[in-house]
Design an enzyme around this catalytic site. Structure first.
Site: not given
Length: 546
Positions: A83-84, A265, A267, A269-270, A334, A361, A363, A374
Site C-alpha cells: 500500500s502506502h 500513493d 499502488d 489507489d489513494r 475501515t 475513507e 485515509s 479505491k
C-alpha cells in the site's frame, strides 16, 4: 497456504485466469516468477501478468471485472504491494489477494489463508517452468512434458483495461476542454509509484497534455527513496509547489501556482486533492464528489447516484449531502471490503441495489462501483469533471477548487476535522492504551470535560446489512452531545511498529472560515487526556497531521 484457501472456497484453479501484478516495489519481479511457478504447480493453467510486473490496485480490479473473453476471465489476483508504506530492500513488502468480483478477499478466505500458514509443512512449485520476460507484451505457452496439458502465461498491458474503463466513466472531451484553458494548469504527482504510467496514458496520450503535468512519474523499486503516501507531510514537493506547508497553511512561492494538484500513493489507489494554496480534506472531497455526481456520465446515465458510504473515522460531511439528496447512507469499519459488499448487494446477495455508488475513507481513499477498490486516478478525474462543469465558458474567470469547496460549506456547513498519526509506536504500549480506553467505556459515558459532554463512549461494532456479518472492535469512539467526535484506532496497514490514529471532528453550521487548528484546539486536548498517549507511548507529538 493462499492457493489452498482459494481452492477450499470453491474456486477451480484450472478454469479461468490468475492475474499477477504489483506496485513495482523491491522484490516485485522475483516474487512474480515464484508465484507463477507455484500457481502452475497448484493447477493454474492460464496466467496474466502486468507489463513490467506493474499493475495498480484499481487496475487489477478493472482487469478482473472487464477483461475477457468470458472463458478466460480472471478468478482472482495476487497484488504485490504494501500500500502506502515505503519500499526498498529494508522496507515493506506485501501480498494481497483479490477475488472474482475484483475486490479484496473476504475475511473467511483471509482467515483460511492465515490458518493454513500456521500448519504448512511443504509447498508445490514448478521449478523447471521457464522464467517469463515480463518486459514484453505477449503470450508464452508451455506444454507439459507428459502431454497432459499446457500452460499459457500472457504479459498484458498494465494500463489499457483501466484507461478504457475510465473513458467510459468520464466525459474526456469536457475534461480536455478544461485542461486546454489558458488560465488552467495542473500537476499530478505519482510519487514514483505505479500510477506514473496510468497518469501518462490518461493525461498525455488521451487528453493531449504535456508530460510536465506528470510529476515523479517513473516507478522505482524504492519510490526514489521517498514515502509514497499522498498527504501534506510526505507529498512535500507537490505541496510546496501548490503554495502550502505540511499543515496546509499558505506559504509564499516564486512563480505561478498550478490551478489543480493531486498526488497518488505507491499502488495507485489513494489520492490527495489540492487547489492553488488550498488543501481539500479527503472527507470534504468525498462530500463534494457526491454532491456533484451527476456531472459524471457513469452516474447521470444510470439515473443518478443512489448510495454513499464512508468509513467510521471519516467525517460526517457526506452524511449531510446524503440527507439533502436522499441517498442511501452507510457508516462502515475501515476497509474497502465493506464497501464492496454494499456494491454487490444485488448482484451477489440478491438484495437491494445501492448502485451507482460512491464511497470513501479519510485515509485518502475514494472510489465508486466501477471497480471494487479505491481508485486514485478516478478521484482526480472526478474533480476535473466537477471543475469542467462549472467552467464551461472559457471567456469567464476560472472557478477554482477553493471556490467550489467554500460554496459547499456555505450550503452544508463545515466539518472541521484532523487526523493525528503516531507512527512507529511500540506495539505493547499502543495496545495497552486502546485496552484501557475500552475498559473505561462505562465510566466515560456521560462524563463532562470542559465544554464537552461525552454522550456515548463505545467500541465500534458493524453489522453488515448485506450478509449479516458482524465486525467488532473497530475503533474507540467518544461521541459528544454537540455532535463532535473523538476516535482512536490502530492502523491495519502500518509497517514496522504500531501506528496510532487519533481523529478529531467538530461540525459548525455557520462558522466556516476558522483555522482548523484553532477550531479543534480544545477538542484535541480533551482527546489527549482521554487516551493518555504520553504515558503509554511516550509522546504527544504526532508524526503526521492531516
Amino acid at each position: 497456504a493462499a492457493l489452498d484457501a482459494v481452492k477450499s472456497s470453491g474456486t477451480n484453479l484450472s478454469e479461468g485466469t490468475l492475474l499477477i501484478g504489483g506496485d513495482g516495489r523491491y522484490y516485485n519481479p522475483e516474487a512474480i516468477q515464484i508465484i507463477t511457478k507455484m500457481a502452475i504447480a497448484n493447477g493454474v493453467n492460464s496466467i496474466w501478468i502486468g507489463e513490467n510486473g506493474l499493475m495498480s490496485t484499481p487496475a487489477v480490479s478493472a482487469v478482473i471485472r472487464e477483461r475477457g473473453p468470458l472463458f478466460k476471465k480472471a478468478f482472482g489476483a495476487f497484488i504485490l504491494t504494501a500500500s502506502h508504506n515505503p519500499g526498498g530492500p529494508d522496507e515493506d513488502f506485501g501480498i494481497k489477494y483479490n477475488c472474482e468480483n475484483g475486490g479484496p478477499a473476504p475475511e473467511k478466505i483471509t482467515e483460511a489463508m492465515y490458518t493454513n500458514s500456521q500448519t504448512i509443512s511443504s509447498y508445490k512449485i514448478c521449478s523447471d517452468f521457464p522464467d517469463i520476460d515480463i518486459t514484453k507484451i505477449g503470450a508464452t505457452t508451455v506444454d507439459a512434458t507428459d502431454g497432459s496439458g499446457e500452460v499459457t502465461v500472457e504479459v498484458i498491458s498494465a494500463v489499457a483495461d483501466h484507461v478504457t474503463l475510465l473513458k467510459s466513466v468520464f466525459d474526456f472531451p469536457a475534461i480536455k476542454a478544461l485542461l486546454d484553458r489558458e488560465d488552467f494548469s495542473m500537476i499530478y504527482d505519482t510519487m514514483h509509484g505505479v500510477n506514473g504510467p496510468y497518469a501518462k496514458a490518461v493525461f498525455v496520450d488521451e487528453l493531449g497534455q504535456p508530460e510536465s503535468v506528470c510529476m515523479n512519474a517513473i516507478p522505482t523499486d524504492d519510490f526514489n527513496g521517498g514515502h509514497a503516501d499522498p498527504n501534506l507531510t510526505y507529498a512535500k514537493e507537490l505541496v510546496a509547489l501548490m503554495g502550502l506547508d505540511k499543515k496546509g497553511a499558505k506559504i509564499e512561492v516564486e512563480g505561478p501556482i498550478p490551478s489543480f494538484g493531486a498526488a497518488a500513493d505507491g499502488d495507485g489507489d489513494r489520492n490527495m486533492i489540492l487547489g492553488s494554496q488550498f488543501f481539500v480534506t479527503p472527507s470534504d472531497s468525498l462530500a463534494v464528489i457526491a454532491a456533484y455526481a451527476d456531472v459524471i456520465p457513469f452516474f447521470s446515465k444510470q439515473g443518478g447516484l443512489k448510495g454513499v458510504a464512508r468509513s467510521m473515522p471519516t467525517s460526517g460531511a457526506v452524511d449531510l449531502v446524503a440527507k439533502d439528496l436522499n441517498f442511501d447512507l452507510f457508516e462502515t469499519p475501515t476497509g474497502w471490503k465493506y464497501f464492496g459488499n454494499l456494491m454487490d448487494s444485488k448482484a451477489i446477495y440478491a438484495g437491494k441495489d445501492y448502485t451507482p455508488f460512491i464511497c470513501g475513507e479519510e485515509s485518502f481513499g475514494t472510489g465508486s462501483d466501477h471497480v471494487r477498490e479505491k481508485d486514485g486516478i478516478w478521484a482526480v478525474l472526478a474533480w476535473l469533471s466537477i471543475l469542467a462543469s462549472v467552467n464551461t465558458d472559457a471567456s469567464t474567470p476560472l472557478v477554482t477548487v477553493e471556490e467550489i469547496v467554500t460554496k459547499h460549506w456555505a450550503k452544508y456547513g463545515r466539518n472541521y476535522y484532523c487526523r493525528w498519526d503516531f507512527e512507529g509506536m511500540e506495539k505493547t504500549g499502543a495496545n495497552a492504551m486502546i485496552d484501557k480506553m475500552r475498559a473505561d467505556i462505562p465510566t466515560n459515558t456521560g462524563k463532562t470535560i470542559g465544554k464537552y459532554t461525552i454522550a456515548t463512549a463505545d467500541d465500534f461494532t458493524y453489522v453488515d446489512p448485506v450478509d449479516g456479518s458482524v465486525a467488532t472492535k473497530k475503533g474507540i469512539r467518544f461521541l459528544m452531545s454537540d455532535g463532535s467526535r473523538i476516535i482512536f484506532r490502530l492502523s491495519g496497514t502500518a509497517g514496522s511498529g504500531a501506528t496510532v490514529r487519533m481523529y478529531i471532528e467538530q461540525y459548525e453550521p455557520e462558522k466556516t472560515d476558522l483555522v482548523v487548528s484553532d477550531a479543534l484546539e480544545e477538542l484535541v486536548q480533551v482527546a489527549l487526556g482521554l487516551c493518555d498517549i504520553k504515558t503509554f507511548c511516550g509522546t504527544e507529538t504526532p508524526t503526521v497531521i492531516t
